[in-house]
Design an enzyme around this catalytic site. Sequence first.
Site, PDB file in Angstrom:
ATOM      1  CG  HIS D  42      -1.720   0.940   0.894  1.00 27.71           C
ATOM      2  ND1 HIS D  42      -3.306   1.151   0.827  1.00 27.71           N
ATOM      3  CD2 HIS D  42      -1.415   2.342   1.673  1.00 27.71           C
ATOM      4  CE1 HIS D  42      -3.374   2.076   1.054  1.00 27.71           C
ATOM      5  NE2 HIS D  42      -3.114   3.281   1.631  1.00 27.71           N
ATOM      6  CE1 TYR D  45       0.997   2.948  -6.031  1.00 24.67           C
ATOM      7  CE2 TYR D  45       1.668   3.954  -3.897  1.00 24.67           C
ATOM      8  CZ  TYR D  45       0.826   4.245  -4.673  1.00 24.67           C
ATOM      9  OH  TYR D  45      -0.183   4.830  -4.608  1.00 24.67           O
ATOM     10  CB  SER D  87      -9.895   2.549  -3.239  1.00 26.94           C
ATOM     11  OG  SER D  87      -8.362   1.694  -2.701  1.00 26.94           O
ATOM     12  CG  HIS D  88     -10.948   3.584   2.784  1.00 25.86           C
ATOM     13  ND1 HIS D  88     -11.652   4.213   4.115  1.00 25.86           N
ATOM     14  CD2 HIS D  88      -9.759   3.022   3.503  1.00 25.86           C
ATOM     15  CE1 HIS D  88     -10.776   4.322   4.912  1.00 25.86           C
ATOM     16  NE2 HIS D  88      -9.372   3.434   4.512  1.00 25.86           N
ATOM     17  CG  ASP D 262      -2.126  12.349   3.719  1.00 25.39           C
ATOM     18  OD1 ASP D 262      -1.230  13.027   2.950  1.00 25.39           O
ATOM     19  OD2 ASP D 262      -2.505  11.415   3.922  1.00 25.39           O
ATOM     20  CD  GLN D 308      -9.757   8.435   9.473  1.00 23.24           C
ATOM     21  OE1 GLN D 308     -10.295   9.085   8.497  1.00 23.24           O
ATOM     22  NE2 GLN D 308      -8.897   7.244   9.190  1.00 23.24           N
ATOM     23  CG  ASP D 487      -3.541   5.142 -12.741  1.00 20.93           C
ATOM     24  OD1 ASP D 487      -3.221   6.025 -12.312  1.00 20.93           O
ATOM     25  OD2 ASP D 487      -3.105   4.179 -13.306  1.00 20.93           O
TER      26      ASP D 487
END
Lengths: 86, 86, 235, 737
Positions: D42, D45, D87-88, D262, D308, D487
Amino acid sequence: MAHLVKVVIENKASARDPEGETILKDLLIKGGYEQVKSVRTAKLLKMWVEADSDKDAKEIVSKLCDELRVYNPVAHTCSISVEGEE
Amino acid sequence: MAHLVKVVIENKASARDPEGETILKDLLIKGGYEQVKSVRTAKLLKMWVEADSDKDAKEIVSKLCDELRVYNPVAHTCSISVEGEE
Amino acid sequence: MMKISVIQFPGSNCDFDTVHVLNNVMKVRADLVWYKSEDLRGYDAVILPGGFSYGDRLRAGIIAAYSPVMREVKKMAEDGYPVLGICNGFQILVEAGLLPGALLRNSSLKFVCKWVNLSVVSNKSVFTKKLREGDVLKMPIAHNEGRYFIEESDLKEYYRKRQVVLKYTDDKGRVSELSNPNGSIDGIAGICNDEGNVLGLMPHPERASEGLLSPFNSDDGRLVFSSMIEYMSGR
Amino acid sequence: MVVQNFIFVELTEEEIKEARRMLGREPNTLELAMIDAEWSEHCSYKSSKSILKLLPTKGPRVVIGPGYDAGAIDVGDGYVVTLHIESHNHPSAIDPYGGAATGIGGVLRDILCMGTRPIALLDSLRFGNIEESAHSRWLFRHVVSGISDYGNCVGVPTIAGEVEFDDCFERNCLVDVVCLGLSKINDLVLAEAKHPGDSAILVGGSTGRDGIHGVTFASRVLTEKSDKERSAVQIPDPFMKKLIIEATLEAIATGHVRGLKDLGGGGITCGLSEMADKGGCGIDLELSKVHLREKDLDPVEIMISESQERMVFIVEKGHERDVCEVFEKYELPYSIIGRVTDGGNLIVRIKGVDLANLPVKIVANAPIILRKAIEPDYIKRLKTVGDPGIPKDLSPVLLKMLSCPSIASKGWVYEQYDHEVGIRTVVKPGKGDASVLRLPNGSFLAIKVDGNSKHCYIDPYNGAAGCLAEACRNLVSVGAEPLAFVDHLQFGDPGNPEVFWTFSEAVRGLSDFSKALGLPCIGGKVSFYNEDIVQKMAIKPSPAIAAIGRIERQEWITTMNFKHEGDYIVIVGETKSEMGGSEYYEYIHGVVGGNAPKVNSIKEKAAMDSVKEAIRRGIVKSVHDLSKGGMAVALAEMCMSGGMGASIDYSKVPAENLRVDEILFSETYGRFLLEVDNAHVNELLELMRKRVSFGVIGKIEEGSLDFSFGDKRLLSISIEDLKDAWTNSISRCMGEV
Ligand SMILES: Nc1ncnc2c1ncn2[C@@H]1O[C@H](COP(=O)(O)OP(=O)(O)O)[C@@H](O)[C@H]1O
Ligand SMILES: [Mg+2]
């Protein structure tokens, strides 16, 4: 006979409850109620169930909560109690 | 010592409870649980209050609910109960 | 030169939009005022913008209703200045007791964002002077807790005093279940106080003030602001 | 240091050995945990990097390409837009509400930490069969409400998206979210720490046990135990996020924020090591300064927690007060947790005692894995599937197509999203092929996200290119010139050579097509392991492509609703017998396989260019591209949105010897429908001649949509019937009408 069953759904204890935190910090504390140390919010469902006994009513509700995903066990805890006939 | 006080806020009957109605009609009845005759939803707040006694804790919460309009008397009813010390 | 204050609460999100319309479309001066301010002297009107003050926690509008600035807003309301609450601003005015009733969760149990037709039921308020009763306006709504509620018995009184200002209708001005997007009693979308200087409404006039942004190329929202401005300049 | 029962889920024996070799010593437990998080698929890569290199990333308007939290494009007059997709999927599969909501939270942070204000969100969603499966309905309902509650509350409009349904997503729903940001070019901030002495300030939520091992969770397949595996789910807090957005932008305005990141996957470890690596510096971190939710967190947990709503600011030395005053205004918790150094190491201390000391070069750069790729057998098998027969009556078929959940109106979804806040949304969801925003410099930006798993399954090369082609066609339809894309590549386990083949093919397709169009890729994301042990099923290859385009003049903005009775309808592009993966084959006939549409970049470009030119010359009144459901569905959509009918002679459609159902429902790429009035029809045909195939196929009329072949009437359906099938289909599936 209808039995009253109460279902309480809340975030798991290990998870945060941002709503409770905001109520505490921005409403209660700022409103001068420093005696309140913590607030957690939950959803309460009152169900009137036709059953032979409190116990049966509770079982029906337990089952439907799991089966129909009234709560998501990954995120929530769900506690069920009977409050007597009505 | 912290006392747990529970506040239950629900819509007055005249304000209806669309959520309860929907849970009953779309989830429970369609899901095959016709034993359930009625569902009402409510919001539950659990407050941990520093006070000398349950009674004091309850009084503090009663007062703050009215003063800070934790419920809106036009549309809601509010009931407060103490669940013992923790 | 007249000056309008647009209050920013933590979580307000139509604050910039409202100021943009006032400054650039209506060409009047509008300032953002942080909710901790305890002084609104020098302002001729106050707008509570839409958004999610305090994340709608506990109940939309309730926590903001206790902000320091609300004492000043109440004073301005008492002194007859125009006070406008849009969407979350309406919810705050109701929770602060400046307007009657309650705004409950939509009966669809879903947030709803779409353009609706609104009929002008009364042009009593200072924000509707330029409207005629019976006019049908187009504006968008976007809310989760917009179901206006009041006991039926009290409602009569508000009709009698012409405080019910706007209703959701079809494009012919008829109230029906289909035209009611949130289950409000009688399809009520906006209500004012007896004096007519405080108005709350769920639809967003600031999103309906430029033809470019309207699917109907309309700018009905401007009428709300221009009524207010006209009233202010006559005061 | 107490480390209890810490299990390394991800690092392989070789990787541990490699880490040891690079360090020249034995890493301690904390160091291993940090490497474990950062070397996860994740974050690193490691499987995809070598393939992603194929994508073109340069262009005259590219300000920042891949490699940062978001890409940035120059939109003129000193403004840039930033774009990112995330995405999640795994979190949403077990907690659809919280998973989707925190997904929005994540992509917002990526845009914010470029120093840009998030101005729009898009969502690209994939679920199983909502007509049959209660589980899929449950996922769908709660994913949409999670996005709605979060996006609405932070005041960022969700302006476009797409939804596809396919059995392969029954357990693994896909939740992609796209965010667009806006700022002055000079206000861009990078995730870099390059001035020794600067302070690292952690702002926002407290660090807790939730989200521990999130990245390793995302780097594995779902199992029966996945529900219980998560130590605690993450609770979305959009209100805090809204405060962070405003505070961050205000802090940047002080002029003293020199780096920003972040904290997402991999938590503090990834955030700090990547910033230090990019800036060529080191960071000294004092762990006792991190504000914690639970007192008993151990250092490993603090370093990898993905709690978060947290951001790290690198603030110019001596100006910490200026920036912290902003955080105080918003009552946001913050703490100064570290200092940038001129060493190259990330040093973790607690009250002066060193716990970890790692060169950021090593942490932030995982060794590449070269994966095997083998063409799966199923690909050849699917090509030879036989054609289904032609139904006798095509009227009910068209109505059924319109009610197919993948085709039906998505109003049920986008009406739950505030798509207006910010007062920029000029073309709103449902009104055009792409949504259009106004920009402060007087120009307009079009944006859309697209995917097509059914095509990609049969032909990953053409399917992936086709997703990009569709996104571009959608932009062109509203009058835009495509500028760039991001993408998101979603596949199964990359260790499976067949899965990896589909991945490599998809990237190759994207890369060839984007090069032909001259369109740069400015960012993206890879999500592997979208499969589950329960169903023993990997998802179909599912790239999602978000593209943006620019419209210089307001007059060029074009919508798809038919405008005037009597106007001509023109089809652009040739229709082919490419029925594989079409909704017609799968939804009507239950046939999976056949020839999926192929991209032809020369013809596709010619079609886009001609349509663009026609719009710019002001000679067309409405435009709609052809996608799912083909020509018949596209015509129905134009009729319904305009409240007008049309009479079509399908013998005029450019096509070679096609069956009637193929002409109606083929999903061949490179096609558009145009409305043109009598005064301009000749000019339009002149413009098209020699450049593209086209046909004048009919006229706009009152009342109904009719198809004939010459004089022979095939079918006629009233607008009301079309609308009834299309408008409420999803509400019906959801049991609401
Ligand atoms: N998940 C979603 N969120 C927001 N808008 C959506 C979503 N799905 C579809 N839409 C909107 O509905 C309209 C039709 O979408 P789609 O069928 O994907 O169009 P197209 O085939 O042109 O790509 C578009 O305006 C799109 O933005
Ligand atoms: Mg399209």
